[in-house]
Design an enzyme around this catalytic site. Structure first.
Site, mmCIF file in Angstrom:
data_model
loop_
_atom_site.group_PDB
_atom_site.id
_atom_site.type_symbol
_atom_site.label_atom_id
_atom_site.label_comp_id
_atom_site.label_asym_id
_atom_site.label_seq_id
_atom_site.Cartn_x
_atom_site.Cartn_y
_atom_site.Cartn_z
ATOM 1 N N GLU A 158 -3.814 7.520 -3.589
ATOM 2 C CA GLU A 158 -3.775 6.251 -2.812
ATOM 3 C C GLU A 158 -3.914 5.283 -3.841
ATOM 4 O O GLU A 158 -4.490 4.899 -4.651
ATOM 5 C CB GLU A 158 -5.277 6.053 -2.064
ATOM 6 C CG GLU A 158 -5.143 4.827 -1.162
ATOM 7 C CD GLU A 158 -6.395 4.909 -0.494
ATOM 8 O OE1 GLU A 158 -6.440 4.409 0.861
ATOM 9 O OE2 GLU A 158 -7.499 4.953 -1.125
ATOM 10 N N TYR B 187 0.889 -1.275 -0.239
ATOM 11 C CA TYR B 187 0.077 -0.031 -0.044
ATOM 12 C C TYR B 187 0.824 1.223 -0.114
ATOM 13 O O TYR B 187 1.902 1.266 0.865
ATOM 14 C CB TYR B 187 -0.785 0.135 1.271
ATOM 15 C CG TYR B 187 -1.691 1.022 1.496
ATOM 16 C CD1 TYR B 187 -3.002 1.326 0.920
ATOM 17 C CD2 TYR B 187 -1.183 2.310 1.976
ATOM 18 C CE1 TYR B 187 -3.765 2.552 1.093
ATOM 19 C CE2 TYR B 187 -1.853 3.486 2.072
ATOM 20 C CZ TYR B 187 -3.188 3.464 1.862
ATOM 21 O OH TYR B 187 -3.779 4.603 2.060
#
Length: 439
Positions: free
Chosen positions: A244, A156
């Site tokens: 993101e 991530y």
């Protein structure tokens, strides 16, 4: 989507409702208001990938199709070993969704290009219902056909504006491909945060360190670092508040690829990016919210039956709260602003009465820059010129600049308007007229 790990607060925006970092508003109605607000630019997945590809960020090869014929051509031209077909809507949970055509899942994999047109046929023109769309689902008008890549490693990575740090931060975790909130709750030690100097941007050492913390090794450390630098360039270029990437992945042939992106933008910088505004797809937005924005009004639809017309965001939230206090629900947040014109007031009434759930309208005005007389004249114009005629009962509370002139204007109009000086009394009257009983 990192909701709880940091104290950062930005508007709710992005491709699939990313990063629901809500403003900390203490009021009851305010909480409902923020959770339902979708007033900012939403991008589809393919649009985020287009932006990244433009900035030399590694993404899958893909095509966007609107017909089965285009899907057939795309499947052949990509020449991929395996293809992924994704319905494009502004909602998450597509993979577990269901189409009104009967097709299960908004994301499909196939190694046979001949199957792509049939899958797309069952997606286009049908509604896809997911956990984020509500019961009606969302009509699908575009489908992305992309090469499917194997992923050896899922991590991530995000860049966000962080209030606590006073600027952008790099956020990463070696645990990608899952909801980052869950990681933050169960393993906060596996989330890494690095503040960035807004003047210089992230240093090479910062991105190299982040890549190693995410578990990249050997030559892939440098490639992951390079991709982070390119993402930061995109972050600045489009005035983003968030980028993101989940997963920020590694393929078997050691390529670092951004497989999914959610990008949030600074709404105050929208005027600098007309090319981004042209990407806006309003078909999934509340049409009244779109109309209000075009008129320069701040409107957010809700699920109550008392319409609110107020000048000033704080006063609007207080008005919503007092409606809740007396046992009813507001139908909307509507702040007409301090510089509202008679024409805008007329437009505001039109938008309010287009909501079939509205049984009463509560107007709460504190005259300042926009006087009570301006609001009153706008109301009279709107109500007298409305076609069909507006028969909804209206309760008005005016205070401030030219309050007596405003009241007199409404009295002379002969319209079905209830005047109240006290906000509490106005709210109680609105609840009764809407068919409810105040607490």
């Amino acid at each position: 989507m990192l909701r709880h790990a940091f104290k950062q607060r930005v508007p709710t925006i992005g491709m699939a409702r990313p990063l629901l970092v809500q403003r900390q508003l203490p009021t009851l109605a305010a909480k409902a208001f923020v959770a339902s607000q979708v007033r900012f630019l939403n991008l589809h997945e393919y649009q985020s990938k287009q932006l990244m590809a433009k900035h030399n960020v590694n993404v899958q090869r893909f095509a966007v199709v609107e017909t089965p014929e285009q899907a057939h051509n795309a499947a052949l031209s990509l020449k991929a070993n395996e293809l992924v077909i994704k319905a494009q809507i502004h909602a998450g949970g597509r993979g577990k969704g269901e189409f009104s055509s009967g097709l299960k899942g908004g994301v499909h994999l196939t190694k046979d290009p001949a199957k792509v047109p049939d899958l797309v046929t069952e997606m286009l023109g049908y509604k896809l219902k997911t956990k984020q769309t509500g019961e009606d689902g969302v009509l699908v008008s575009k489908v992305m056909v992309a090469e499917a890549l194997d992923i050896d490693k899922e991590t991530y990575f995000a860049i966000l504006m962080d209030r606590e740090s006073g600027g952008p931060v790099l956020v990463g975790s070696p645990d990608g491909g899952v909801e980052i909130e869950q990681v933050a709750e169960t393993h906060p030690d596996r989330i890494f945060k690095t503040p960035v100097d807004i003047e210089t941007g992230p240093t090479e050492q910062q991105t190299l360190d982040m890549a190693m913390k995410l578990g990249f090794k050997g030559k892939t450390v440098a490639e992951a670092s390079d991709q982070m630098q390119r993402l930061y360039e995109l972050f600045l270029e489009v005035d983003a508040t968030q980028i993101e990437i989940n997963p920020f992945g590694l393929t078997p042939d050691n390529r670092v690829v951004c497989f999914d992106a959610k990008i949030a933008f600074d709404d105050n910088a929208a005027f600098k990016h007309p090319e981004l505004q042209m990407m806006r797809d309003t078909t999934e937005e509340n049409p009244r919210e779109v109309e209000a924005q075009d008129c320069g009004l701040n409107y957010v639809g809700m699920d109550g039956n008392i319409g609110c017309l107020v000048n000033g965001a704080g006063l609007a939230l207080a008005t919503m709260d007092i409606i809740k206090l007396h046992g009813a629900k507001p139908a909307n947040f509507l702040d007409v602003g301090g510089g509202v014109t008679t024409k805008q007031v007329s437009q505001a009434f039109k938008i309010l009465t287009e909501d079939q759930n509205v049984k009463t309208i509560l107007v709460n005005i504190f005259g300042g820059i926009a006087s009570c007389l301006t609001i009153a004249e706008g109301m009279v114009t709107a109500l007298k010129e409305a076609s069909p005629k507006i028969n909804i009962p209206i309760v008005v509370r005016l205070q401030g600049n030219q309050v007596e002139e405003g009241k007199e204007c409404l009295r002379r109009s002969g319209l079905n308007i209830t005047l109240k000086d006290d906000l509490d009394e106005a709210a109680i009257a609105s609840v009764h007229l809407a068919g409810g009983e105040s607490h």
